[in-house]
Enzyme design. Structure first.
Site, PDB file in Angstrom:
ATOM      1  CE1 TYR A  54      14.838 -11.148   3.248  1.00 28.08           C
ATOM      2  CE2 TYR A  54      16.936 -10.113   3.744  1.00 28.08           C
ATOM      3  CZ  TYR A  54      15.770 -10.159   3.010  1.00 28.08           C
ATOM      4  OH  TYR A  54      15.519  -9.231   2.046  1.00 28.08           O
TER       5      TYR A  54
ATOM      6  CD  GLU B  61      14.622 -15.095   1.679  1.00 25.09           C
ATOM      7  OE1 GLU B  61      15.081 -15.207   2.840  1.00 25.09           O
ATOM      8  OE2 GLU B  61      14.958 -14.204   0.871  1.00 25.09           O
TER       9      GLU B  61
ATOM     10  CG  ASP C  65     -10.305 -10.155  -1.498  1.00 19.81           C
ATOM     11  OD1 ASP C  65     -10.234  -9.988  -0.270  1.00 19.81           O
ATOM     12  OD2 ASP C  65      -9.778  -9.393  -2.325  1.00 19.81           O
TER      13      ASP C  65
ATOM     14  CB  THR D 176      -5.935  -7.139   4.093  1.00 18.24           C
ATOM     15  OG1 THR D 176      -7.306  -6.805   4.279  1.00 18.24           O
ATOM     16  CG2 THR D 176      -5.518  -6.817   2.674  1.00 18.24           C
TER      17      THR D 176
ATOM     18  CE  LYS E  36      -8.930  -3.596   3.074  1.00 18.49           C
ATOM     19  NZ  LYS E  36      -8.036  -4.576   2.418  1.00 18.49           N
TER      20      LYS E  36
ATOM     21  NE  ARG F 199      -1.227  -0.881   5.172  1.00 20.61           N
ATOM     22  CZ  ARG F 199      -2.385  -0.227   5.094  1.00 20.61           C
ATOM     23  NH1 ARG F 199      -2.817   0.478   6.100  1.00 20.61           N
ATOM     24  NH2 ARG F 199      -3.091  -0.273   3.994  1.00 20.61           N
TER      25      ARG F 199
HETATM   26  N1  DSN Z   1      -7.692  -0.178  -0.278  1.00 16.18           N
HETATM   27  C1  DSN Z   1      -8.671  -1.136   0.165  1.00 16.18           C
HETATM   28  C2  DSN Z   1      -9.994  -0.482   0.404  1.00 16.18           C
HETATM   29  O1  DSN Z   1     -10.022   0.640   0.823  1.00 16.18           O
HETATM   30  O2  DSN Z   1     -11.017  -1.108   0.210  1.00 16.18           O
HETATM   31  C3  DSN Z   1      -8.796  -2.296  -0.718  1.00 16.18           C
HETATM   32  O3  DSN Z   1      -7.569  -2.943  -0.818  1.00 16.18           O
END
Ligand code: DSN
Length: 414
Positions: A51, A53, A197, A223, A226, A232
């Site tokens: 942990y 924080e 984003d 994120t 991707k 993740r």
């Molecule tokens: N779930 C993602 C996507 O497939 O684009 C977006 O967060």
């Protein structure tokens, strides 16, 4: 996974089955990928036991000698890779990262602006069923009805009229380059915070295959799993002036302890993303997507905006005599995994819209190139002609598996 097999054979078996699914199919969901073995290892490490924080040197728990170093390393690498002034690597994923941005700069009821979900935006860009559309007042811009490109005049008009606190630029199903400079000029004019984003395109930006939003935006969320090919997780890049507000919004505003195993995975992925190999991968993603788009067009598929500049292709399947959901299901039976998706101004419902969304990051991570994109377009054409013919679909699945056997999936033993 010897220990897992002993402790929980049921879960072990399911993980094994998922691994073989990921190995034997063509994965075209544009937000998915294959992380490296190094990222997998650190994601499953003892860091999950700790942990922490707070932020480095200012934690609420002792024993941070190594965690602080890991988080600072991840921050340094994020700043260096994207050329940003500051970075927060603690968001659990993209949705909390976006919520942190609204929380930092808007109060409940304040107007926030984003691309409508059914025009390619994201739930967290102010869609009604998301907290972002419920707790704030969402103003939604759309695509131009003819070009299917972002209607920048509409963005400017709406921004002038509603004076949003935050303007969100970014998309989950937009195959073209977004003009971050125009967004920045609009945000400046109406004194809004511009948040980009870049979740879908972060890997392309890192590899120089897509213009970077970082010089133009106050804040950039992403994120990490991707096209960036990390674990993740989420990340926020920002100008120094916004560091305090963002850090406060992430912790203690929204989250508890950061997921240190993920932070370390992000650090590893950022190191990988700074290599020449990664640059080549990023450019190949775009090359593959463009090639796939051309091959599908040649087969008579309709593409939203006529093609792509990035990692994804949005296909309107109406003229092929089918709709998104049955086509996506048929593709899955044929070993080609994608998702059904609305197309701009879709007359059909979101649960069975007119299109499917295809992305090339995962195939590119396996080393596939334009020759494989041609094969994929052929198979998709055959699937479109055989949506209800299970024999034909399972024959295609066999051919797909044969192709996959020749392209090892990173992180998955053969
Ligand atoms: N779930 C993602 C996507 O497939 O684009 C977006 O967060």
């Amino acid at each position: 996974m010897e220990n897992l097999k002993k402790t929980d054979p049921e879960i072990a078996e399911l993980v094994g089955a998922e691994a073989s699914r990921q190995r034997s199919k063509l994965r075209l969901i544009p937000s998915e990928n294959y992380v490296s073995s190094a990222v997998l290892e650190v994601s499953g490490s003892v860091l999950t036991n700790k942990y922490s924080e707070g932020y480095a040197k200012k934690r609420y728990y002792e024993g941070q000698q190594y965690i602080d170093q890991i988080e600072l390393l991840a921050i340094r690498r994020a700043k260096a890779l994207f050329g940003s002034e500051s970075a927060n690597v603690q968001p659990y994923s993209g949705s909390p990262a976006n919520l942190a941005v609204y929380y930092a700069f808007a109060r409940p009821g304040d107007p926030i602006m984003g691309l409508a979900l059914d025009h390619g935006g994201h739930l967290t860009h102010g869609w009604g069923v998301s907290i972002t559309g419920d707790f704030f007042t969402p103003i939604r811009y759309e695509l131009h009805p003819e070009t299917h490109l972002i209607d920048y005049d509409m963005v400017r008009d709406l921004a002038r009229k509603h004076r949003p606190k935050v303007i969100m630029a970014g998309a989950t199903a937009y195959p073209r380059i977004i003009d971050f400079e125009i967004f920045a000029s609009i945000a400046k004019e109406v004194e809004a915070i511009l948040c980009v984003d870049m979740a879908h395109i972060a890997g392309l930006v890192a590899g120089g295959a897509h213009p970077s939003p970082v010089p133009h935006a106050d804040v950039v969320t992403t994120t990490t799993h991707k096209s960036l090919r990390g674990p993740r997780g989420g990340m926020i890049l920002m100008k120094k002036a916004h560091r305090k507000a963002i850090n406060k919004a992430v912790f203690p505003g929204l989250q508890g302890g950061p997921h240190n195993h993920t932070t370390a995975g992000i650090a590893v992925a950022l190191k990988e993303a700074a290599t020449d190999e990664f640059k080549t991968y990023a450019h190949k993603i775009v090359e593959n997507a463009k090639h796939l788009a051309g091959a599908l067009k040649d087969k008579g598929f309709d593409l939203v905006s006529g093609g792509t500049d990035n990692h994804l292709v949005l296909v309107d399947v109406t003229k092929r005599g089918t709709t998104g959901k049955p086509f996506a299901k048929a593709l899955d039976l044929a070993g080609i995994v994608c998702n059904y998706n609305t197309v701009p101004f879709d007359p059909r419902p979101p649960m069975d819209p007119s299109g499917v969304r295809l992305g090339t990051p995962a195939l590119t991570s396996r080393g596939m190139g334009t020759a494989e994109m041609d094969k994929l377009a052929d198979w998709m054409n055959r699937v479109a002609d055989n949506v209800e013919n299970e024999t034909a679909l399972s024959q295609i699945a066999k051919e797909v598996e044969e192709l996959c056997d020749g392209f090892p999936a990173p992180g998955i033993p053969a």
